[in-house]
Write a protein that holds these residues in place. Structure first.
Motif, PDB file in Angstrom:
ATOM      1  N   GLU A   6      -4.259   0.698 -22.538  1.00 53.85           N
ATOM      2  CA  GLU A   6      -4.837   1.252 -23.764  1.00 53.85           C
ATOM      3  C   GLU A   6      -3.755   1.783 -24.701  1.00 53.85           C
ATOM      4  O   GLU A   6      -3.833   1.564 -25.920  1.00 53.85           O
ATOM      5  CB  GLU A   6      -5.824   2.359 -23.436  1.00 53.85           C
ATOM      6  N   ASP A   7      -2.766   2.458 -24.159  1.00 53.47           N
ATOM      7  CA  ASP A   7      -1.688   2.995 -24.996  1.00 53.47           C
ATOM      8  C   ASP A   7      -0.946   1.876 -25.726  1.00 53.47           C
ATOM      9  O   ASP A   7      -0.653   1.988 -26.917  1.00 53.47           O
ATOM     10  CB  ASP A   7      -0.695   3.802 -24.161  1.00 53.47           C
ATOM     11  N   PHE A  10      -3.049   0.517 -28.633  1.00 54.09           N
ATOM     12  CA  PHE A  10      -3.020   1.378 -29.809  1.00 54.09           C
ATOM     13  C   PHE A  10      -1.673   1.272 -30.524  1.00 54.09           C
ATOM     14  O   PHE A  10      -1.622   1.315 -31.763  1.00 54.09           O
ATOM     15  CB  PHE A  10      -3.355   2.819 -29.443  1.00 54.09           C
ATOM     16  N   GLN A  11      -0.590   1.092 -29.799  1.00 54.35           N
ATOM     17  CA  GLN A  11       0.719   0.882 -30.421  1.00 54.35           C
ATOM     18  C   GLN A  11       0.738  -0.427 -31.198  1.00 54.35           C
ATOM     19  O   GLN A  11       1.268  -0.504 -32.304  1.00 54.35           O
ATOM     20  CB  GLN A  11       1.822   0.893 -29.368  1.00 54.35           C
ATOM     21  N   LEU A  14      -1.865  -1.928 -32.525  1.00 50.41           N
ATOM     22  CA  LEU A  14      -2.691  -1.747 -33.717  1.00 50.41           C
ATOM     23  C   LEU A  14      -1.951  -0.949 -34.789  1.00 50.41           C
ATOM     24  O   LEU A  14      -2.095  -1.230 -35.982  1.00 50.41           O
ATOM     25  CB  LEU A  14      -4.008  -1.063 -33.337  1.00 50.41           C
ATOM     26  N   ASP A  15      -1.149   0.015 -34.377  1.00 50.16           N
ATOM     27  CA  ASP A  15      -0.339   0.760 -35.342  1.00 50.16           C
ATOM     28  C   ASP A  15       0.680  -0.156 -36.024  1.00 50.16           C
ATOM     29  O   ASP A  15       0.908  -0.058 -37.229  1.00 50.16           O
ATOM     30  CB  ASP A  15       0.379   1.927 -34.672  1.00 50.16           C
ATOM     31  N   LYS A  57      -1.060  -2.199 -38.668  1.00 48.72           N
ATOM     32  CA  LYS A  57      -1.338  -1.450 -39.898  1.00 48.72           C
ATOM     33  C   LYS A  57      -0.119  -1.403 -40.812  1.00 48.72           C
ATOM     34  O   LYS A  57      -0.266  -1.224 -42.012  1.00 48.72           O
ATOM     35  CB  LYS A  57      -1.786  -0.028 -39.572  1.00 48.72           C
TER      36      LYS A  57
END
Length: 69
Positions: free
Chosen positions: A40-41, A44-45, A47-48, A51
């Motif tokens: 999960e971590d 999220f990295q 996805l960052d 962005k």
């Protein structure tokens, strides 16, 4: 219909720069159950990082300008 995506890939300029697996396909296919989430971590990295990429509008304009030159 249930759609389960277990891999996420991030591409830049046509090159894959990162791939994250968030679940094991074996659990989905063989055990016919929803697998527990993994990495999960890292997701999220990823996805960052996504962005931080140019916006969709910029990408489309770039594609059209190259197409019609």
């Amino acid at each position: 219909m249930i759609l389960f995506i277990n891999n996420f890939c991030l591409y830049r300029n046509g090159d894959r720069i990162e791939k994250i697996s968030i679940a094991r396909p074996f659990v989905i296919k063989k055990l016919s159950t929803i697998p527990p989430p993994e990495n999960e971590d890292k997701l999220f990295q990823l996805l960052d990082k996504f962005k931080d990429f140019p916006t969709f509008e910029f990408i489309i304009k770039s594609m059209f300008s190259q197409t019609f030159q």
